[in-house]
Scaffold this motif. Structure first.
Motif, PDB file in Angstrom:
ATOM      1  N   THR B   6     -36.906  61.637  33.271  1.00 60.70           N
ATOM      2  CA  THR B   6     -37.300  60.305  32.806  1.00 60.70           C
ATOM      3  C   THR B   6     -37.767  59.435  33.971  1.00 60.70           C
ATOM      4  O   THR B   6     -37.346  59.625  35.121  1.00 60.70           O
ATOM      5  CB  THR B   6     -36.120  59.597  32.128  1.00 60.70           C
ATOM      6  OG1 THR B   6     -34.994  59.633  32.997  1.00 60.70           O
ATOM      7  CG2 THR B   6     -35.772  60.258  30.813  1.00 60.70           C
ATOM      8  N   LYS B   8     -38.144  55.452  34.039  1.00 58.96           N
ATOM      9  CA  LYS B   8     -38.131  54.122  33.437  1.00 58.96           C
ATOM     10  C   LYS B   8     -38.739  53.090  34.390  1.00 58.96           C
ATOM     11  O   LYS B   8     -38.575  53.198  35.597  1.00 58.96           O
ATOM     12  CB  LYS B   8     -36.694  53.720  33.093  1.00 58.96           C
ATOM     13  CG  LYS B   8     -36.623  52.390  32.351  1.00 58.96           C
ATOM     14  CD  LYS B   8     -35.205  51.994  32.026  1.00 58.96           C
ATOM     15  CE  LYS B   8     -35.185  50.608  31.380  1.00 58.96           C
ATOM     16  NZ  LYS B   8     -33.824  50.158  31.084  1.00 58.96           N
ATOM     17  N   LEU B  91     -35.719  47.611  22.273  1.00 59.21           N
ATOM     18  CA  LEU B  91     -35.305  49.008  22.295  1.00 59.21           C
ATOM     19  C   LEU B  91     -33.911  49.019  22.915  1.00 59.21           C
ATOM     20  O   LEU B  91     -33.676  48.316  23.883  1.00 59.21           O
ATOM     21  CB  LEU B  91     -36.282  49.773  23.204  1.00 59.21           C
ATOM     22  CG  LEU B  91     -36.333  51.267  23.165  1.00 59.21           C
ATOM     23  CD1 LEU B  91     -36.757  51.754  21.790  1.00 59.21           C
ATOM     24  CD2 LEU B  91     -37.350  51.774  24.177  1.00 59.21           C
ATOM     25  N   GLN B  93     -30.254  51.601  23.994  1.00 61.40           N
ATOM     26  CA  GLN B  93     -30.044  52.961  24.526  1.00 61.40           C
ATOM     27  C   GLN B  93     -29.998  54.010  23.422  1.00 61.40           C
ATOM     28  O   GLN B  93     -30.373  55.157  23.633  1.00 61.40           O
ATOM     29  CB  GLN B  93     -28.861  53.081  25.471  1.00 61.40           C
ATOM     30  CG  GLN B  93     -27.667  52.133  25.375  1.00 61.40           C
ATOM     31  CD  GLN B  93     -27.977  50.679  25.550  1.00 61.40           C
ATOM     32  OE1 GLN B  93     -28.847  50.328  26.330  1.00 61.40           O
ATOM     33  NE2 GLN B  93     -27.280  49.831  24.835  1.00 61.40           N
ATOM     34  N   SER B 118     -29.856  52.530  34.609  1.00 62.76           N
ATOM     35  CA  SER B 118     -31.050  51.774  34.963  1.00 62.76           C
ATOM     36  C   SER B 118     -30.565  50.544  35.689  1.00 62.76           C
ATOM     37  O   SER B 118     -29.564  49.956  35.298  1.00 62.76           O
ATOM     38  CB  SER B 118     -31.818  51.342  33.724  1.00 62.76           C
ATOM     39  OG  SER B 118     -31.933  52.391  32.812  1.00 62.76           O
ATOM     40  N   ASP B 121     -30.535  47.099  33.044  1.00 62.08           N
ATOM     41  CA  ASP B 121     -29.454  46.967  32.051  1.00 62.08           C
ATOM     42  C   ASP B 121     -28.095  47.400  32.587  1.00 62.08           C
ATOM     43  O   ASP B 121     -27.062  46.978  32.085  1.00 62.08           O
ATOM     44  CB  ASP B 121     -29.757  47.825  30.817  1.00 62.08           C
ATOM     45  CG  ASP B 121     -30.785  47.178  29.923  1.00 62.08           C
ATOM     46  OD1 ASP B 121     -31.723  46.582  30.478  1.00 62.08           O
ATOM     47  OD2 ASP B 121     -30.648  47.241  28.704  1.00 62.08           O
ATOM     48  N   GLN B 125     -25.647  54.926  29.942  1.00 62.53           N
ATOM     49  CA  GLN B 125     -25.324  55.526  28.641  1.00 62.53           C
ATOM     50  C   GLN B 125     -26.307  56.593  28.163  1.00 62.53           C
ATOM     51  O   GLN B 125     -25.914  57.522  27.453  1.00 62.53           O
ATOM     52  CB  GLN B 125     -25.307  54.433  27.544  1.00 62.53           C
ATOM     53  CG  GLN B 125     -24.267  53.354  27.760  1.00 62.53           C
ATOM     54  CD  GLN B 125     -24.404  52.232  26.750  1.00 62.53           C
ATOM     55  OE1 GLN B 125     -25.176  52.323  25.794  1.00 62.53           O
ATOM     56  NE2 GLN B 125     -23.675  51.162  26.968  1.00 62.53           N
TER      57      GLN B 125
END
Ligand SMILES: Cc1cc2nc3c(=O)[nH]c(=O)nc-3n(C[C@@H](O)[C@H](O)[C@H](O)COP(=O)(O)OP(=O)(O)OC[C@H]3O[C@@H](n4cnc5c(N)ncnc54)[C@H](O)[C@@H]3O)c2cc1C
Ligand SMILES: Cc1cc2nc3c(=O)[nH]c(=O)nc-3n(C[C@H](O)[C@H](O)[C@H](O)COP(=O)(O)OP(=O)(O)OC[C@H]3O[C@@H](n4cnc5c(N)ncnc54)[C@H](O)[C@@H]3O)c2cc1C
Lengths: 321, 265
Positions: B6, B8, B91, B93, B118, B121, B125
């Motif tokens: 990922t 982000k 959006l 988690q 992240s 936030d 999770q």
């Protein structure tokens, strides 16, 4: 009546994790606000070692499950068992301390329960079904009020923000349960514990921390810590360099401490470090650079060389005793 | 092996974050954006694994058009191709993990690597939700034993160790009072801690090449995921400020203040 279920954590040596006491303290606050009953749960190879202690913390019921598979914690075996209990109790809230285990386990429990989750909760607002969770974001630059809209709500909590539950508060009913043990995709291999004769970081009354300014020489940090019966902490830069073990790191992504006294020596005070120590009662900063950001949060700042100040401070403390 | 990682989009960790006076959000003007530092570590680890064992690294990001910047960054580091889940608006988690589950089922990787959290936030999770949704094993907070300034790190070998038959992965995890080692049968979910590796810089040829690497576009609708948030941020506020401290000239004054003023000794 709705139920707040708090997950207790046992250390490899069999003792209850101290943070569990704070988690129970938080569970009480939440149960009061939500008009709910407080239950605790412990999974273990041998729960009998701590059941007595758990019974006296003021919960209504203590649930325990024993299985050889619970000897070494693994999310894959623990999560289904906790979720199964939460479901059978129809619990509205499931929580635990934000320890490495709590952070690894609770989201997996939440996923099983199709529940939304809040991490590192600092306090609760609202009441009844409209509880809101206060939690930090952006390395503690923002405090947010968060609402979870799923029927079951899951959270981990920051131990330093809640009082530790005391023992001797009546005797909870103890219920044993036998969850179906799942798992098999993850295997425990080993655990290398960092042993220290000093107090645990998150529990110590005094913390002495060193940063890159120490250039890896922690002798004076340790000597002062010993004089003050303090724990030793560090900035990330110091852990990255391999000068001290990782588990001494304080900050956004390390441990969060809130001692009576925090002494930061040779630490610049980056926001990520501040996130882990800003709620200390009294902060002392020792740094050569008068512009270092650490001075913005320090109650007492000394602009000088730490290699000169720390020995002098140790001597002065010793004399004052 | 095939690894899904990922990427982000988050505010640069050096940014000064301020809350809007009405508490509805942070002030976005003038902020710089980056790939989440933990995700960058994930991309690095995946590249090292693929360099050693062969295979490909697919990078995924969820967000508006702007997240293509972070995908290009990962492609410039060396990822093979990218998946962009185009979604603007709220959006949480569960939404992120639900979308990643569908992308994972489509891509069928041997390993999904995510950041442990992240830095916006700070929820920590998504990896765990995803592992449960997929029914896979999880190894969170992957770390390494050596320091990040060691020879081992300079050699850029992966910290995650594959089993001899290539069917499992051994992960050292950073936990509260030490390092735990676990073994996960593949496919598995791994989340990265800071001390897993030092991400490489994207080279100029890497940046040039990244421009022509493919980015596949998906949407929550195409993936069939309802992403209505179950986590609502009602209000944001600045943390309580500490009262201004003082400078002390010497150790004697400091000890006196600590004893008599702060009562901390
Ligand atoms: C326009 C917009 C609105 C939002 N509104 C809300 C809201 O109402 N409520 C709310 O809780 N959050 C909201 N968010 C943030 C939300 O998308 C978070 O990213 C999500 O809640 C995941 O939580 P986290 O980032 O803390 O995950 P963590 O668990 O901290 O992150 C773990 C890892 O998950 C992966 N990951 C997380 N998000 C993404 C992503 N978008 N793409 C790829 N990988 C990812 C990364 O590898 C990351 O390191 C919003 C974001 C956007 C862009
Ligand atoms: C995603 C992310 C997460 C992070 N998480 C954390 C975290 O959890 N915890 C954390 O700590 N950091 C974290 N960091 C790193 C953080 O941003 C800083 O890089 C780090 O805290 C700096 O450590 P330092 O102050 O020891 O080193 P430096 O910034 O190098 O500062 C050293 C200081 O020592 C002073 N000094 C030097 N010599 C002397 C001397 N002889 N006497 C007195 N003073 C001296 C200098 O003036 C300087 O202020 C994170 C970074 C990122 C990107």
């Amino acid at each position: 009546m709705s139920i707040v279920l708090i997950v207790a954590e046992q250390q490899p040596d069999g003792h209850l994790r101290k943070a569990t006491l704070n988690a129970v303290g938080a569970g009480k606050q939440l149960a009061d606000k939500a008009g709910a009953e407080l239950h605790l749960v412990l999974l273990s190879k041998d729960p009998s070692k701590v059941t007595e202690e758990l019974k006296g913390l003021g919960a209504k019921v203590v649930h325990t499950a024993a299985a050889p598979e619970f000897e070494h914690y693994l999310a894959e075996t623990y999560a289904p068992a906790i979720a199964e209990l939460a479901k059978s109790l129809n619990a509205s809230f499931v929580g635990a301390a934000s320890t490495a285990q709590g952070k690894d386990l609770l989201p997996r429990v939440a996923a099983r329960l199709q529940a939304a989750m809040a991490t590192d909760v600092l306090g609760f607002g609202g009441s009844g079904a409209d509880i809101v969770f206060n939690r930090p974001m952006w390395a503690g630059n923002v405090f947010a009020e968060v609402k979870l809209t799923t029927p079951v709500k899951v959270f981990t909590l920051r131990a330093t923000e809640f009082p530790a539950a005391a023992g001797g508060q009546g005797a909870a009913e103890v219920k044993t349960f036998s969850p179906k043990v799942e798992g098999g995709k993850t295997k425990f291999v080993d655990f290398k514990e960092v042993k220290s004769a000093r107090p645990e970081l998150t529990e110590a009354r005094v913390v002495v921390s060193g940063g890159r300014g120490t250039k890896g020489d922690f002798k004076e940090i340790e000597a002062l810590a010993d004089e003050l019966n303090a724990a030793v902490g560090a900035s990330r830069a110091v852990c990255d360099a391999g000068w001290v073990p990782n588990d001494l790191q304080i900050g956004q992504t390390g441990k969060v401490v809130a001692p009576q006294l925090y002494i930061a020596a040779g630490i610049s005070g980056a926001i990520q470090h501040l996130a882990g120590m800003k709620s200390s009662k009294t902060i002392v900063a020792i740094n050569k650079d008068p512009e270092a950001p650490i001075f913005q949060v320090a109650d007492y700042g000394l602009v000088d060389d730490l290699f000169k100040i720390l020995p002098a401070l140790r001597e002065a403390v010793h004399k004052a005793k | 092996m095939k690894i899904l990682v990922t990427a982000k989009r988050v505010e640069d960790p050096e940014s000064k974050i301020k809350v809007k006076p009405d508490g509805s959000d942070i002030v976005k003007e003038g902020l710089k954006y980056k790939i989440n530092p933990f995700d960058e570590i994930g991309v690095e680890e995946a590249l090292r694994l693929v360099a050693k064992h062969g295979g490909e690294v697919v990078v995924v990001s969820i967000g508006g058009k702007e997240v293509q910047e972070q995908l290009r960054h990962a492609l410039a580091m060396g990822a093979t191709r990218a998946v962009w889940v185009n979604h603007t608006g709220a959006l949480d988690q569960m939404g992120v993990a639900g979308l990643l589950q569908k992308v994972t089922e489509k891509e069928k990787p041997d390993l999904v690597v995510l950041g442990k959290q992240s830095i916006d936030d700070d929820q920590n999770q998504v990896g765990q939700y995803l592992a449960e949704y997929l029914g896979w094993g999880q190894a969170t907070f992957a770390s390494k034993v050596e320091s990040l300034e060691s020879e081992q790190e300079k050699s850029k070998s992966p910290a995650l160790v594959l089993g001899a038959d290539g069917k499992s992965v051994r992960v050292v995890r950073e936990v509260d009072n030490g390092l735990a080692t676990i073994e996960c049968t593949l496919p598995a979910v791994v989340t990265t801690d800071l001390r897993l590796n030092m991400p490489r810089y994207a080279s100029l040829p890497g940046i040039m090449k990244a421009k022509s690497k493919p980015i596949e576009e998906l949407t929550p609708q195409k993936l069939g995921v309802d992403v209505t948030p179950k986590v609502q941020v009602l209000k944001m506020a600045a943390p309580p400020a500490r009262k201004a401290g003082i400078r002390v000239p010497d150790v004697a004054t400091l000890v006196d203040k600590l004893r008599n003023e702060a009562k901390a000794l």
